[in-house]
Motif scaffolding. Sequence first.
Motif, PDB file in Angstrom:
ATOM      1  N   LEU A   1      89.180  16.938 -98.283  1.00 42.47           N
ATOM      2  CA  LEU A   1      89.957  17.530 -98.771  1.00 42.47           C
ATOM      3  C   LEU A   1      91.008  17.482 -97.918  1.00 42.47           C
ATOM      4  CD1 LEU A   1      91.192  19.839-101.047  1.00 42.47           C
ATOM      5  CD2 LEU A   1      90.453  21.849 -99.856  1.00 42.47           C
ATOM      6  N   ASN A   2      89.894  17.361 -96.368  1.00 46.81           N
ATOM      7  CA  ASN A   2      90.887  17.614 -95.150  1.00 46.81           C
ATOM      8  C   ASN A   2      91.555  16.106 -95.159  1.00 46.81           C
ATOM      9  OD1 ASN A   2      91.804  18.307 -92.351  1.00 46.81           O
ATOM     10  ND2 ASN A   2      89.580  16.595 -91.814  1.00 46.81           N
ATOM     11  N   ASP A   3      91.103  15.304 -95.697  1.00 46.59           N
ATOM     12  CA  ASP A   3      91.310  13.926 -95.498  1.00 46.59           C
ATOM     13  C   ASP A   3      92.843  14.371 -96.582  1.00 46.59           C
ATOM     14  OD1 ASP A   3      89.482  12.625 -93.476  1.00 46.59           O
ATOM     15  OD2 ASP A   3      88.696  11.529 -94.827  1.00 46.59           O
ATOM     16  N   TYR A   4      92.180  14.245 -97.404  1.00 48.59           N
ATOM     17  CA  TYR A   4      94.291  14.138 -98.129  1.00 48.59           C
ATOM     18  C   TYR A   4      94.764  15.375 -98.068  1.00 48.59           C
ATOM     19  CZ  TYR A   4      97.039  13.988-102.326  1.00 48.59           C
ATOM     20  OH  TYR A   4      97.436  14.076-103.393  1.00 48.59           O
ATOM     21  N   ASN A   5      94.848  16.249 -97.503  1.00 44.44           N
ATOM     22  CA  ASN A   5      96.512  17.076 -96.503  1.00 44.44           C
ATOM     23  C   ASN A   5      96.522  16.792 -95.582  1.00 44.44           C
ATOM     24  OD1 ASN A   5      97.622  19.724 -96.420  1.00 44.44           O
ATOM     25  ND2 ASN A   5      96.219  19.481 -94.390  1.00 44.44           N
ATOM     26  N   ARG A   6      95.616  15.816 -94.911  1.00 40.85           N
ATOM     27  CA  ARG A   6      95.959  15.041 -93.898  1.00 40.85           C
ATOM     28  C   ARG A   6      96.974  13.633 -94.009  1.00 40.85           C
ATOM     29  NH1 ARG A   6      91.403  13.108 -90.517  1.00 40.85           N
ATOM     30  NH2 ARG A   6      92.810  11.628 -88.941  1.00 40.85           N
ATOM     31  N   LEU A   7      96.589  13.206 -95.532  1.00 41.47           N
ATOM     32  CA  LEU A   7      97.307  12.202 -95.669  1.00 41.47           C
ATOM     33  C   LEU A   7      98.885  12.446 -96.641  1.00 41.47           C
ATOM     34  CD1 LEU A   7      98.011   9.451 -97.413  1.00 41.47           C
ATOM     35  CD2 LEU A   7      96.870  10.373 -99.123  1.00 41.47           C
ATOM     36  N   SER A   8      98.814  14.323 -97.077  1.00 40.06           N
ATOM     37  CA  SER A   8      99.913  14.253 -98.018  1.00 40.06           C
ATOM     38  C   SER A   8     100.819  15.200 -96.863  1.00 40.06           C
ATOM     39  CB  SER A   8      99.837  16.708 -98.556  1.00 40.06           C
ATOM     40  OG  SER A   8      98.713  15.280 -99.158  1.00 40.06           O
ATOM     41  N   GLU A   9     100.671  15.520 -95.516  1.00 41.92           N
ATOM     42  CA  GLU A   9     101.293  15.961 -93.824  1.00 41.92           C
ATOM     43  C   GLU A   9     102.176  14.633 -93.937  1.00 41.92           C
ATOM     44  OE1 GLU A   9     102.106  18.445 -92.879  1.00 41.92           O
ATOM     45  OE2 GLU A   9     100.564  19.304 -94.935  1.00 41.92           O
ATOM     46  N   CYS A  10     101.806  13.432 -93.568  1.00 41.71           N
ATOM     47  CA  CYS A  10     102.022  12.353 -93.541  1.00 41.71           C
ATOM     48  C   CYS A  10     103.307  11.460 -93.973  1.00 41.71           C
ATOM     49  CB  CYS A  10     100.800  11.164 -93.390  1.00 41.71           C
ATOM     50  SG  CYS A  10     101.463   9.350 -93.091  1.00 41.71           S
ATOM     51  N   VAL A  11     102.494  11.688 -95.554  1.00 38.24           N
ATOM     52  CA  VAL A  11     103.652  11.401 -96.732  1.00 38.24           C
ATOM     53  C   VAL A  11     105.197  12.330 -95.971  1.00 38.24           C
ATOM     54  CG1 VAL A  11     104.541  11.416 -98.754  1.00 38.24           C
ATOM     55  CG2 VAL A  11     102.124  10.976 -98.093  1.00 38.24           C
ATOM     56  N   LYS A  12     105.139  13.583 -95.885  1.00 33.78           N
ATOM     57  CA  LYS A  12     106.391  14.375 -95.886  1.00 33.78           C
ATOM     58  C   LYS A  12     106.810  14.260 -94.414  1.00 33.78           C
ATOM     59  CE  LYS A  12     103.825  18.826 -97.887  1.00 33.78           C
ATOM     60  NZ  LYS A  12     103.331  20.077 -97.313  1.00 33.78           N
ATOM     61  N   MET A  13     106.024  12.983 -93.668  1.00 34.99           N
ATOM     62  CA  MET A  13     106.957  12.880 -92.004  1.00 34.99           C
ATOM     63  C   MET A  13     107.221  11.569 -92.372  1.00 34.99           C
ATOM     64  SD  MET A  13     104.026  14.160 -89.608  1.00 34.99           S
ATOM     65  CE  MET A  13     103.068  15.686 -89.662  1.00 34.99           C
ATOM     66  N   ILE A  14     106.944  11.122 -93.189  1.00 42.34           N
ATOM     67  CA  ILE A  14     107.667   9.407 -93.014  1.00 42.34           C
ATOM     68  C   ILE A  14     109.165   9.862 -94.227  1.00 42.34           C
ATOM     69  CG2 ILE A  14     106.971   7.016 -94.603  1.00 42.34           C
ATOM     70  CD1 ILE A  14     104.116   7.599 -94.047  1.00 42.34           C
ATOM     71  N   PRO A  15     109.932   8.949 -93.543  1.00 41.94           N
ATOM     72  CA  PRO A  15     111.521   8.468 -93.503  1.00 41.94           C
ATOM     73  C   PRO A  15     110.853   8.208 -95.468  1.00 41.94           C
ATOM     74  CG  PRO A  15     110.890   7.749 -91.618  1.00 41.94           C
ATOM     75  CD  PRO A  15     109.737   7.803 -92.162  1.00 41.94           C
ATOM     76  N   GLY A  16     111.824   8.918 -95.968  1.00 39.78           N
ATOM     77  CA  GLY A  16     111.594   8.286 -98.064  1.00 39.78           C
ATOM     78  C   GLY A  16     109.893   8.596 -98.481  1.00 39.78           C
ATOM     79  N   GLY A  17     109.307   9.409 -97.852  1.00 35.02           N
ATOM     80  CA  GLY A  17     108.085  10.164 -98.543  1.00 35.02           C
ATOM     81  C   GLY A  17     108.493  10.803 -99.972  1.00 35.02           C
ATOM     82  N   SER A  18     109.167  11.251 -99.590  1.00 33.19           N
ATOM     83  CA  SER A  18     110.176  12.501-100.637  1.00 33.19           C
ATOM     84  C   SER A  18     109.863  11.632-102.321  1.00 33.19           C
ATOM     85  CB  SER A  18     110.711  13.536-100.191  1.00 33.19           C
ATOM     86  OG  SER A  18     112.621  12.394-100.199  1.00 33.19           O
ATOM     87  N   SER A  19     109.910  11.320-102.142  1.00 36.34           N
ATOM     88  CA  SER A  19     110.534   9.965-103.141  1.00 36.34           C
ATOM     89  C   SER A  19     109.140   9.906-103.735  1.00 36.34           C
ATOM     90  CB  SER A  19     110.481   8.512-102.810  1.00 36.34           C
ATOM     91  OG  SER A  19     109.583   7.518-102.387  1.00 36.34           O
ATOM     92  N   LEU A  20     107.388  10.027-102.637  1.00 37.55           N
ATOM     93  CA  LEU A  20     106.662  10.476-103.642  1.00 37.55           C
ATOM     94  C   LEU A  20     105.771  11.473-103.938  1.00 37.55           C
ATOM     95  CD1 LEU A  20     104.758   7.812-100.900  1.00 37.55           C
ATOM     96  CD2 LEU A  20     104.974   7.252-103.585  1.00 37.55           C
ATOM     97  N   ASN A  21     106.908  12.528-103.543  1.00 33.41           N
ATOM     98  CA  ASN A  21     106.321  14.118-103.643  1.00 33.41           C
ATOM     99  C   ASN A  21     105.457  13.780-105.208  1.00 33.41           C
ATOM    100  OD1 ASN A  21     106.538  14.946-101.319  1.00 33.41           O
ATOM    101  ND2 ASN A  21     108.400  15.952-101.690  1.00 33.41           N
ATOM    102  N   ARG A  22     105.724  13.280-105.994  1.00 36.34           N
ATOM    103  CA  ARG A  22     105.882  13.513-107.497  1.00 36.34           C
ATOM    104  C   ARG A  22     104.281  12.974-108.002  1.00 36.34           C
ATOM    105  NH1 ARG A  22     109.343   9.112-107.783  1.00 36.34           N
ATOM    106  NH2 ARG A  22     108.581   7.295-108.895  1.00 36.34           N
TER     107      ARG A  22
END
Length: 187
Positions: free
Chosen positions: A147-168
């Motif tokens: 859960l901790n590692d996946y949360n870190r991945l999720s937060e990383c996705v939010k910070m990457i330019p264009g990461g919002s395309s992976l939200n789905r």
Amino acid sequence: MSLKRLRLAVDDLLVRFAEKFATQKLKHLFLLNNCDMAISILKEAGEEAKELRRYFEEKLESNLVSFVDELLMEYFGDLIKFVKNHISEDLISYTECPNIADVEPVVKNFAVKWRTALELMHNEVVTCCSNFVSGMAILKAAMAQLLNDYNRLSECVKMIPGGSSLNRNLVSITSISYEIRKYSRTL
């Protein structure tokens, strides 16, 4: 024979037997189960074995951490490797600046297999642990780390330019937590 000499002999024997196993995960599991057994026996010995019991408790804890790492690598290897290679513990900096092409396969792979992998991991722990309490501790540690590692991945996705395309493709932390709670109750 003193307790210290006995500890050294038992420790040496366990390490030699553990070396016979083909994988690190099985070595750690063997040591986990045997340290747990030693602790159970030493609890009955009372105060005179307190120091010896503490030694095996520390050994159990270090093998638990190592076993959890191996277990997670087996079932969620791409996620674990990505997080270790790219994201710092504080989520503020990156050890290696990721881009959308690096993150996308990890996110999509997790979305496809996470439920099945959780079930397989749960079943493995249930069948491999000789003690209910130790099995529960292993499962809790593994799922908390996941859960901790996946949360870190999720937060990383939010910070990457264009990461919002992976939200789905991102699995919600709530969904993962719900599944974890289900398995925590069944062990």
